[in-house]
Every structure is written in C-alpha cells, then in structure tokens.
Design a protein around this motif. Structure first.
Motif, PDB file in Angstrom:
ATOM      1  N   GLU A 230       0.896  -1.244   0.018  1.00 46.17           N
ATOM      2  CA  GLU A 230      -0.057  -0.099   0.022  1.00 46.17           C
ATOM      3  C   GLU A 230       0.901   1.318  -0.009  1.00 46.17           C
ATOM      4  O   GLU A 230       0.493   2.105  -0.589  1.00 46.17           O
ATOM      5  CB  GLU A 230      -1.131  -0.001   1.169  1.00 46.17           C
ATOM      6  N   VAL A 231       2.029   1.258   0.947  1.00 47.70           N
ATOM      7  CA  VAL A 231       2.682   2.250   0.886  1.00 47.70           C
ATOM      8  C   VAL A 231       3.423   2.515  -0.674  1.00 47.70           C
ATOM      9  O   VAL A 231       3.602   3.690  -1.020  1.00 47.70           O
ATOM     10  CB  VAL A 231       3.881   2.123   2.023  1.00 47.70           C
ATOM     11  N   GLU A 232       3.833   1.613  -1.261  1.00 50.12           N
ATOM     12  CA  GLU A 232       4.713   1.497  -2.412  1.00 50.12           C
ATOM     13  C   GLU A 232       3.691   2.090  -3.460  1.00 50.12           C
ATOM     14  O   GLU A 232       4.300   2.752  -4.400  1.00 50.12           O
ATOM     15  CB  GLU A 232       5.379   0.119  -2.814  1.00 50.12           C
ATOM     16  N   GLU A 233       2.679   1.570  -3.339  1.00 53.64           N
ATOM     17  CA  GLU A 233       1.569   1.899  -4.682  1.00 53.64           C
ATOM     18  C   GLU A 233       1.306   3.427  -4.415  1.00 53.64           C
ATOM     19  O   GLU A 233       1.021   4.383  -5.636  1.00 53.64           O
ATOM     20  CB  GLU A 233       0.362   1.144  -4.637  1.00 53.64           C
ATOM     21  N   ALA A 234       1.143   3.965  -3.214  1.00 49.87           N
ATOM     22  CA  ALA A 234       0.876   5.281  -2.863  1.00 49.87           C
ATOM     23  C   ALA A 234       1.974   6.203  -3.486  1.00 49.87           C
ATOM     24  O   ALA A 234       1.895   7.246  -3.936  1.00 49.87           O
ATOM     25  CB  ALA A 234       0.626   5.664  -1.516  1.00 49.87           C
ATOM     26  N   ARG A 235       3.431   5.843  -3.197  1.00 47.58           N
ATOM     27  CA  ARG A 235       4.480   6.632  -3.592  1.00 47.58           C
ATOM     28  C   ARG A 235       4.511   6.359  -5.217  1.00 47.58           C
ATOM     29  O   ARG A 235       4.907   7.439  -5.665  1.00 47.58           O
ATOM     30  CB  ARG A 235       5.739   5.864  -2.898  1.00 47.58           C
ATOM     31  N   ALA A 236       4.067   5.488  -5.651  1.00 50.22           N
ATOM     32  CA  ALA A 236       4.274   5.188  -7.240  1.00 50.22           C
ATOM     33  C   ALA A 236       3.180   6.268  -7.837  1.00 50.22           C
ATOM     34  O   ALA A 236       3.546   6.915  -8.906  1.00 50.22           O
ATOM     35  CB  ALA A 236       3.814   3.690  -7.592  1.00 50.22           C
ATOM     36  N   ARG A 257       7.759   8.715 -15.904  1.00 50.55           N
ATOM     37  CA  ARG A 257       7.887   7.785 -14.704  1.00 50.55           C
ATOM     38  C   ARG A 257       6.487   7.323 -14.114  1.00 50.55           C
ATOM     39  O   ARG A 257       5.393   8.128 -14.089  1.00 50.55           O
ATOM     40  CB  ARG A 257       8.691   8.701 -13.671  1.00 50.55           C
ATOM     41  N   LEU A 258       6.430   5.860 -14.423  1.00 47.65           N
ATOM     42  CA  LEU A 258       4.972   5.339 -14.115  1.00 47.65           C
ATOM     43  C   LEU A 258       5.123   4.262 -13.019  1.00 47.65           C
ATOM     44  O   LEU A 258       6.277   3.762 -12.856  1.00 47.65           O
ATOM     45  CB  LEU A 258       4.355   4.712 -15.336  1.00 47.65           C
ATOM     46  N   ALA A 259       3.747   3.906 -12.444  1.00 45.93           N
ATOM     47  CA  ALA A 259       3.967   2.785 -11.452  1.00 45.93           C
ATOM     48  C   ALA A 259       4.293   1.633 -12.464  1.00 45.93           C
ATOM     49  O   ALA A 259       4.005   1.601 -13.509  1.00 45.93           O
ATOM     50  CB  ALA A 259       2.666   2.514 -10.898  1.00 45.93           C
ATOM     51  N   ASP A 260       4.892   0.635 -11.735  1.00 45.50           N
ATOM     52  CA  ASP A 260       5.185  -0.675 -12.576  1.00 45.50           C
ATOM     53  C   ASP A 260       3.989  -1.320 -13.315  1.00 45.50           C
ATOM     54  O   ASP A 260       4.283  -1.737 -14.400  1.00 45.50           O
ATOM     55  CB  ASP A 260       5.857  -1.761 -11.697  1.00 45.50           C
ATOM     56  N   THR A 261       3.107  -1.152 -12.686  1.00 48.70           N
ATOM     57  CA  THR A 261       1.795  -1.860 -13.147  1.00 48.70           C
ATOM     58  C   THR A 261       1.300  -1.039 -14.603  1.00 48.70           C
ATOM     59  O   THR A 261       1.234  -1.840 -15.579  1.00 48.70           O
ATOM     60  CB  THR A 261       0.674  -2.091 -12.361  1.00 48.70           C
ATOM     61  N   LEU A 262       1.343  -0.002 -14.444  1.00 50.49           N
ATOM     62  CA  LEU A 262       1.033   0.871 -15.711  1.00 50.49           C
ATOM     63  C   LEU A 262       2.013   0.854 -16.875  1.00 50.49           C
ATOM     64  O   LEU A 262       1.890   0.640 -17.819  1.00 50.49           O
ATOM     65  CB  LEU A 262       0.898   2.459 -15.233  1.00 50.49           C
ATOM     66  N   ASP A 264       3.951  -1.938 -17.458  1.00 49.48           N
ATOM     67  CA  ASP A 264       3.545  -3.191 -18.086  1.00 49.48           C
ATOM     68  C   ASP A 264       2.585  -3.094 -18.921  1.00 49.48           C
ATOM     69  O   ASP A 264       2.282  -3.993 -19.941  1.00 49.48           O
ATOM     70  CB  ASP A 264       3.433  -4.063 -16.740  1.00 49.48           C
ATOM     71  N   ARG A 265       1.466  -2.515 -18.522  1.00 47.47           N
ATOM     72  CA  ARG A 265       0.232  -2.364 -19.457  1.00 47.47           C
ATOM     73  C   ARG A 265       0.785  -1.643 -20.697  1.00 47.47           C
ATOM     74  O   ARG A 265       0.351  -2.089 -21.854  1.00 47.47           O
ATOM     75  CB  ARG A 265      -0.684  -1.736 -18.749  1.00 47.47           C
ATOM     76  N   LEU A 266       1.473  -0.567 -20.610  1.00 49.98           N
ATOM     77  CA  LEU A 266       1.863   0.116 -21.705  1.00 49.98           C
ATOM     78  C   LEU A 266       2.616  -0.728 -22.668  1.00 49.98           C
ATOM     79  O   LEU A 266       2.345  -0.852 -23.942  1.00 49.98           O
ATOM     80  CB  LEU A 266       2.732   1.326 -21.299  1.00 49.98           C
ATOM     81  N   LEU A 267       3.703  -1.438 -22.150  1.00 51.36           N
ATOM     82  CA  LEU A 267       4.478  -2.375 -22.833  1.00 51.36           C
ATOM     83  C   LEU A 267       3.718  -3.386 -23.561  1.00 51.36           C
ATOM     84  O   LEU A 267       4.110  -3.783 -24.705  1.00 51.36           O
ATOM     85  CB  LEU A 267       5.773  -2.969 -22.034  1.00 51.36           C
ATOM     86  N   THR A 268       2.873  -4.086 -22.921  1.00 52.70           N
ATOM     87  CA  THR A 268       1.855  -5.063 -23.473  1.00 52.70           C
ATOM     88  C   THR A 268       0.977  -4.528 -24.497  1.00 52.70           C
ATOM     89  O   THR A 268       1.172  -5.144 -25.699  1.00 52.70           O
ATOM     90  CB  THR A 268       0.803  -5.382 -22.418  1.00 52.70           C
ATOM     91  N   CYS A 269       0.734  -3.073 -24.751  1.00 61.65           N
ATOM     92  CA  CYS A 269       0.072  -2.579 -25.769  1.00 61.65           C
ATOM     93  C   CYS A 269       1.128  -2.237 -27.054  1.00 61.65           C
ATOM     94  O   CYS A 269       0.723  -2.437 -27.943  1.00 61.65           O
ATOM     95  CB  CYS A 269      -0.492  -1.204 -25.219  1.00 61.65           C
ATOM     96  N   LEU A 270       2.217  -1.596 -26.544  1.00 65.54           N
ATOM     97  CA  LEU A 270       3.311  -1.587 -27.502  1.00 65.54           C
ATOM     98  C   LEU A 270       3.650  -2.736 -28.199  1.00 65.54           C
ATOM     99  O   LEU A 270       4.062  -2.690 -29.535  1.00 65.54           O
ATOM    100  CB  LEU A 270       4.394  -0.545 -27.012  1.00 65.54           C
ATOM    101  N   ASN A 271       3.720  -3.792 -27.586  1.00 62.61           N
ATOM    102  CA  ASN A 271       4.245  -5.098 -28.093  1.00 62.61           C
ATOM    103  C   ASN A 271       3.085  -5.730 -28.983  1.00 62.61           C
ATOM    104  O   ASN A 271       3.607  -6.176 -30.024  1.00 62.61           O
ATOM    105  CB  ASN A 271       4.435  -6.106 -27.075  1.00 62.61           C
TER     106      ASN A 271
END
Length: 456
Positions: A230-236, A257-262, A264-271
């Motif tokens: 929760e702390v990591e996600e808030a900081r992201a 600079r994005l959260a890791d989850t976002l 990953d979604r961006l790279l999935t779209c680009l791939n």
C-alpha cells in the motif's frame, strides 16, 4: 611518532628518579610521574601491536596493485576457455571483496574528509578519483549501515559470499522491516537472506526480501506485505511524472515515470503493435527493438478513440490542421497544426484517415473553403466489416493481422473518395505511411492487394 617521542621523554624522566623514590616517596608529584610512566610504558607496548596490524595494509595493497598490473598485461587470449572462465569468476569475486574492504574504510573515513574540509567521505573521494558522487554517496550509506546494523550481511560481503549489487538489495529489504519486530526475528531474516544470496541475483533477492517474513515469521508476514504494498503503490502514484522537451528537429523527447503496473500495461500495448516481427524500416533494414517501440507508441496515440477521452474545452480532444487546398490535393507543401508547428501535406493526409483531425481547407486567398468533419472516418461497423473481408494488411506479402491495421480510403478522402467498404482498405502502420509517401507508387492488384514500389 609524536606519542612515541613523548613516551620516550617520560621514560627518560622516570629513569632519572632515584630508586628509593618508587618505594618511600609520598610526594604527590613523584607519584604522578610514576603512574604516568607506567601508563606510557603500556602504550609503548601497544603501539608495535597496532603498527603490526595497520602497516601491512598498505604493503599488501602495493603487492595487490602490482599483481593486478601483471594480470592486466598478461596475454589473456592465450588462456584456454576453461582458464578464462575461472579467471573471470575469480576476478569478479575478488572485485566484490575489494569493494567490501573499500566500504569498510569508507565507513571509518569521516575524519579523512574533515582534514581536507569536505563534509563527507563521498565528496572527498569523488574529488580525488573523479568518480560519480551520487554512487559514492550510496556506497557510503551502505557501508555505514553494514557497519552499524547488519554485521552478518557485512561479514558475508567481506567474505565474497554477497556481492555489491546483492548487498544494496538486501540492506534495503532489511531496513524495510517493521521497527517493532523482535530482535530474534530480525536476526532470522538477516540470516535467511544472506543464505539466499548464494542462489539468487539482485532481482530475485528483492522479491524474496519483500516476502522474508512469510518464511521467518508467517504470522506477521502477510500483514506486513499488505502494508508495504500500500505504501509503495501510494508512492508510485505520487511519483508519476511526464516531461517533454522539443529537440528542434521535428522530434520531442518524452520522459515518463509510471507505476510498474502501468508501465507493464503500456509495454503490453506497444508489443501488440510490434508483433509479429514485421519490418518497420526500409526493406532489408534491421530495426532495433527500441525504434519499434517508438513507432508503436506513435501508432498507439493515433489509434486512441477520441470519443472515450475526457472533454477538453467542451469537446473531445480534436486537432485542427490548416492546409492549402492545392497542397491537400497534391500532397505537396505543408500544413499548420494549431500552435505546435507544421507538418508535411502528405502527413496531414495520412492523419486524416485515422485521427480525430479536422482539416481547415484554405483557398488561394486563405479563405476557409471547408471545415471538414470527422464523419470521413470509417465507423466501427465498417472497420469490423473490413477486418472480416481483408483479414490482414492488404499490402502485397504483408501478414500483419487486421486488429493491428488502420482503415484507409483507396481513393483519398481529399479527392472526394467515399467512406464506404468498396473504397476502404486495411494497411498496417508501416504501409499506411508508405501510402502517403510521395516517394512510393501504388498499384492495385487483381486480388485487391496493393503493390508498393519506390520511385526512381
């Protein structure tokens, strides 16, 4: 040397005291001299021991420097594969052990920096070695933390069981443990992670470090992980940033600079735009993956549905391109894009096929001849029908599937071509660019495919 000279002087003074003074004198000054003399004698006995411990360090460093110079000058290409393999492994372990020794000295180096007026050892060392100050500051913090908090990890680092990259990760994991843990639980966590360093690299150790309490204290591990996430996600979310900088050559540098989850979604779209591995450069050109991703990012922006974006100034985000009527017909010349700059007429014609772009067509006296509507775009139903009919990009020999293609008018919309299935065709992003490239000609084949040919 000053302490040795002082002690020698006191020993000489004591030697001049009469023998009976040690047994019968009650004079306080003589008693002080006697006590000081014995204390000095003990110091004199300790100094050679300290010297024996410290003097070999510089001597051994000199030997090590000479050995390293010999290794660097050796004809390593003459070593067998097995010998080079062994040499690489041993040199790598040696570098880590030397790094551990260097960090131990850095942890005790504040007085070294103070002598030369620096506020820290990292600043002093950066000035003397021309190394990166930020890296040295991180290493200084690591050295001090190992020295003060994590002795077992420090010992593993010094022995070569833990390398520098692993040490950074493990210290971060241990420092992130809750402050109210029992001391024995913290010790178990440190012991477990140091043991895992023999099997896993920094990336895996970071993951294991987050879950270490699940192993050593399962009863509190799950709750700790939840709070940490929760702390990591808030900081992201708070750290999310985007900067742009115009280069001046028609390109803009975008730093995100994005959260890791976002991400990953961006790279999935680009791939999705870069697979299957279809060339995105000139025929026969090997295009690096980062360039493919750059092209894919542009394609992703152009395929966003503007009707699903938040309203901007009372309307979905729309771009108005101002273009001369003759330039629109011929594809020659340039067009204005709002306040952002100019693009070629051929690029404006290409964007008109897919983007929510309104062309403001000007006559010879710059009067507005037509303010186009986005009704020129193919509807979703038409796109689906084209996908069923064409199945892939209709450029000859291209196999990019229909979901990754863009709909285009065979007879361009700027030349009054209708927006219907008979006049529609699917092209991948690469061939869509070629369709608007004046350097290529297009020929429609009997089966409906398009053959592109570079103009001579």
């Amino acid at each position: 040397m000053h302490e040795l000279a002082t002690c020698s002087s006191l020993e000489a003074d004591a030697a001049n005291v009469p023998q009976g003074a040690f047994r019968t004198s009650t004079d306080s000054n003589q008693v002080d001299i006697i006590e000081h003399t014995f204390a000095c004698a003990e110091a004199v006995e300790e100094l050679p021991m300290i010297d024996q411990l410290t003097r070999p360090v510089l001597g051994r460093l000199a030997t090590l420097e000479a050995d390293v110079a010999d290794i660097a000058a050796a004809p390593v290409h003459l070593l067998s594969v097995a010998e080079r393999r062994e040499a690489l492994l041993r040199l790598t372990r040696l570098c880590d052990q030397i790094a551990a020794a260097r960090l131990r000295v850095m942890a005790a180096g504040d007085d070294v920096a103070a002598v030369d007026g620096h506020h820290g050892i990292a600043s002093w060392l950066a000035a003397r070695t021309r190394a990166d100050r930020a890296r040295l500051a991180r290493e200084t913090r690591l050295a001090q933390t190992l020295d003060r908090r994590w002795p077992l990890l420090g010992a593993g680092f010094a022995d070569g069981a833990v390398n520098l990259d692993q040490a950074h990760v493990l210290v971060a994991a241990l420092d992130a443990l809750p402050g109210d843990l029992p001391a024995d639980t913290v010790e178990l966590a440190e012991t477990h992670l140091v043991a895992q360093a023999a099997r896993f690299g920094p990336t895996d150790l970071k993951r294991l470090g987050r879950r270490v309490l699940d192993v050593v204290a399962p009863q509190i591990g799950e709750d700790h992980e939840r709070r940490a996430l929760e702390v990591e996600e808030a900081r992201a979310r708070q750290a999310a940033t985007l900067f742009t900088r115009r280069v001046g050559d028609g390109t803009t540098v975008v730093n995100i600079r994005l959260a890791d989850t976002l991400a990953d979604r961006l790279l999935t779209c680009l791939n999705a735009f870069t697979s299957p591995r279809q060339a995105t450069g000139q025929p026969g050109e090997k295009v690096p993956h980062y360039r493919k991703l750059g092209s894919a990012f542009g394609a992703l922006i152009e395929t966003l549905d503007p009707h699903r974006l938040p309203l901007h100034g009372g309307d979905a985000t729309t771009v108005i391109v101002t273009i001369d009527h003759q330039a629109l017909l011929t594809g020659l010349g340039a067009a204005d894009v709002g306040a952002t700059g100019r693009i070629s007429a051929s690029e404006a014609r290409r964007l008109a096929c897919t983007a929510n772009l309104i062309p403001a067509v000007l006559g010879t006296a710059s009067e507005v001849l037509d303010l186009g509507r986005t009704a020129r775009l193919f509807t979703r139903a038409q796109r689906k029908a084209l996908a069923v009919r064409d199945r892939t990009c209709r450029a000859e020999g291209c196999t990019i599937p229909a979901p990754w293609c863009e709909a285009r008018h065979r007879d361009s919309w700027s030349r009054a071509g209708p927006t219907d299935l008979a006049n529609g065709v699917l092209y991948c992003s690469w061939h869509h660019h070629r369709a608007h490239d004046p350097g290529y000609t297009r020929t429609t084949m009997p089966n409906g495919d398009t053959r592109f040919h570079r103009r001579e």
